[in-house]
Design an enzyme around this catalytic site. Structure first.
Site, PDB file in Angstrom:
ATOM      1  CE  LYS A   1     -16.872  12.593 -23.034  1.00  0.00           C
ATOM      2  NZ  LYS A   1     -17.322  12.130 -24.354  1.00  0.00           N
TER       3      LYS A   1
ATOM      4  CE  LYS B   1     -15.622   1.826 -21.627  1.00  0.00           C
ATOM      5  NZ  LYS B   1     -15.726   1.864 -23.109  1.00  0.00           N
TER       6      LYS B   1
ATOM      7  CE  LYS C   1     -21.187   3.718 -26.553  1.00  0.00           C
ATOM      8  NZ  LYS C   1     -19.784   3.919 -26.177  1.00  0.00           N
TER       9      LYS C   1
ATOM     10  CB  THR D   1     -10.014   3.859 -28.133  1.00  0.00           C
ATOM     11  OG1 THR D   1     -10.826   5.011 -27.899  1.00  0.00           O
ATOM     12  CG2 THR D   1     -10.734   2.627 -27.602  1.00  0.00           C
TER      13      THR D   1
ATOM     14  CG  ASN E   1      -9.785   5.346 -34.369  1.00  0.00           C
ATOM     15  OD1 ASN E   1      -8.866   5.894 -34.962  1.00  0.00           O
ATOM     16  ND2 ASN E   1     -10.048   5.593 -33.102  1.00  0.00           N
TER      17      ASN E   1
ATOM     18  CB  SER F   1     -13.514  11.860 -24.207  1.00  0.00           C
ATOM     19  OG  SER F   1     -13.731  11.263 -25.462  1.00  0.00           O
TER      20      SER F   1
END
Length: 435
Positions: free
Chosen positions: A84, A108, A120, A208, A239, A368
């Protein structure tokens, strides 16, 4: 003898190599692994990535010419579940950065207690140089090039720097189009961070930044302090930075300086967050020239008098070069890897608290996860429900890290790493290693 002396002298003149993001993440990992006496075999596994995908693909531009792009997807570890992590579009994207960011995602997701591993990637480009149509074709071609390297139960991308819900919608549509007709709707959760009308989670856009704010709030509560009246600065007004500032202001804190890719501004009397946000929307995304603040040299941004600093831009922004100039007593890492190892040592010696990225900005991956569950189960969650679930999940993670930090007498980052790595180690011990 003279030759040897000359070599020694030349060696002394050489500057130490600048550490990259991978150097930082490995140093942080090894520090925590040493503390928990991580099993040497598991240390070997976690020190490397599982898969590294590099794709070169052609895309036809608006003028009819073909341009070749390089895309990356690094899958670090999936002991706890599917890979993820986000996809970013930025000139700094390379294999080293993708490795570091993928490893951070593993810690994380583990720290947050999610059934995910870490991945990533992205494309090495400056999206401002391309039209919307070109970006759509680039994104769809990248998705096609990744082929079976992503999937809703295998590797689930999400937005990151310079990507958004529209990017995710293009990826989802392209991916589903390559599946057999009977499987297409069942693959909607191949990405998260989609628009509300395309299977997205209500509130995912602010998850976030809201998580960054919550961590600051929890920190203040543990110190029996209020955020009202606190001065804060934000690096990066995209954001994450915007939503963190939005919720900070609602709690009574005051934004006194902000910085983005175009420049920096400051007003010690306060900058209204919504006014600045609305200004950037009509100023090509830039905060420079904002009428209710003074333009500021970028080098002086971190010298601003404040209580809290929120770096929410790119990695390696706080280093040994500027750590001594930072006035804040709290660094809340909205970005991934904004503080390098040398800079962190200086800050900790000065008594500055750092809420680490793998805890502070984990609201995004928690959001997510909620979206993934929503799609998987065919449900629809409302905003108030999402925010309440996010608050609860983030509080659990913060308290776990804060308590471990106090118990072991260590900084919050090392505490967070220890907890995250322990969970993965437990999974390997229970399952064993396939021969």
């Amino acid at each position: 003898m003279r030759t040897i002396t000359a070599e020694v002298n030349n060696t002394k003149k050489k500057k130490a190599p600048v550490k990259g993001m991978m150097d930082n993440v490995m140093e942080q990992f090894n520090s925590a692994a040493d503390h928990i006496d991580l099993h040497p075999n598991i240390r070997k596994i976690l020190s490397i990535t599982n898969n590294e995908i590099i794709v070169h693909f052609p895309v036809k531009m608006d003028n009819g010419e073909v341009e070749i792009f390089t895309g990356y997807r690094v899958q670090h570890n999936n002991a706890l579940g599917p890979y993820k992590g986000g996809l970013r579009y930025h000139p700094t994207v390379d294999i080293d950065a993708a490795r570091a960011l993928a490893m951070w995602m593993t810690w994380k997701t583990s720290l947050a207690g999610l059934p995910y591993g870490g991945g990533k990637g992205g494309i090495q480009l400056d999206p401002s140089q391309y039209s919307q149509g070109e970006l759509e074709r680039i994104t769809r071609r990248f998705t096609f090039a990744l082929a079976d390297n992503i999937g809703p139960e295998h590797d689930i991308p999400a937005p990151d720097v310079n990507t958004n819900s529209q990017t995710m919608a293009w990826i989802a549509d392209t991916y589903m189009s390559t599946r057999p007709p009977a499987e297409r709707t069942a693959n909607q959760h191949v990405v998260t961070g989609k628009p509300d009308g395309s299977g997205g989670l209500e509130g995912r856009d602010r998850a976030t930044g809201y998580g960054v704010f919550l961590n600051i709030k929890f920190w203040a509560e543990r110190r029996k302090e209020k955020l009202k009246g606190k001065k804060f600065i934000v690096q990066g007004f995209g954001n994450v930075g915007y939503w963190a500032a939005h919720f900070m202001e609602k709690e009574g804190a005051k934004l006194v300086a902000a910085q983005d890719a175009f420049g920096s501004i400051r007003n010690t009397n306060g900058i209204k967050v919504e006014d600045l946000y609305n200004y950037t929307r009509i100023n090509n995304g830039s905060l420079t020239g904002f009428p209710n603040a003074f333009d500021l040299d970028n080098e002086k941004f971190f010298t601003t008098e404040c209580d809290i600093c929120i770096p929410a831009a790119l990695g390696n922004q706080i280093t040994q070069k500027n750590a001594k100039s930072i006035k804040a007593k709290l660094i809340a890492e909205g970005a991934n890897g904004p503080t390098n190892v040398e800079g962190e040592k200086i800050l900790l010696e000065r008594g500055v608290t750092i809420i680490p990225d793998i805890l502070c900005n984990s609201g995004g991956v928690v959001g997510s996860y909620f979206e993934w569950l929503q799609n998987r189960n065919g449900e629809l969650w409302h905003l108030d429900e999402v925010m309440a679930k996010l608050d609860k999940k983030m509080r659990e993670s913060f308290n776990k890290v804060f308590d471990y930090s106090e118990k072991e007498g260590m900084d919050l980052r090392t505490a967070a790493y220890c907890i995250a790595i322990r969970r993965i180690e437990k999974a390997y011990i229970q399952r064993g290693i396939f021969p």
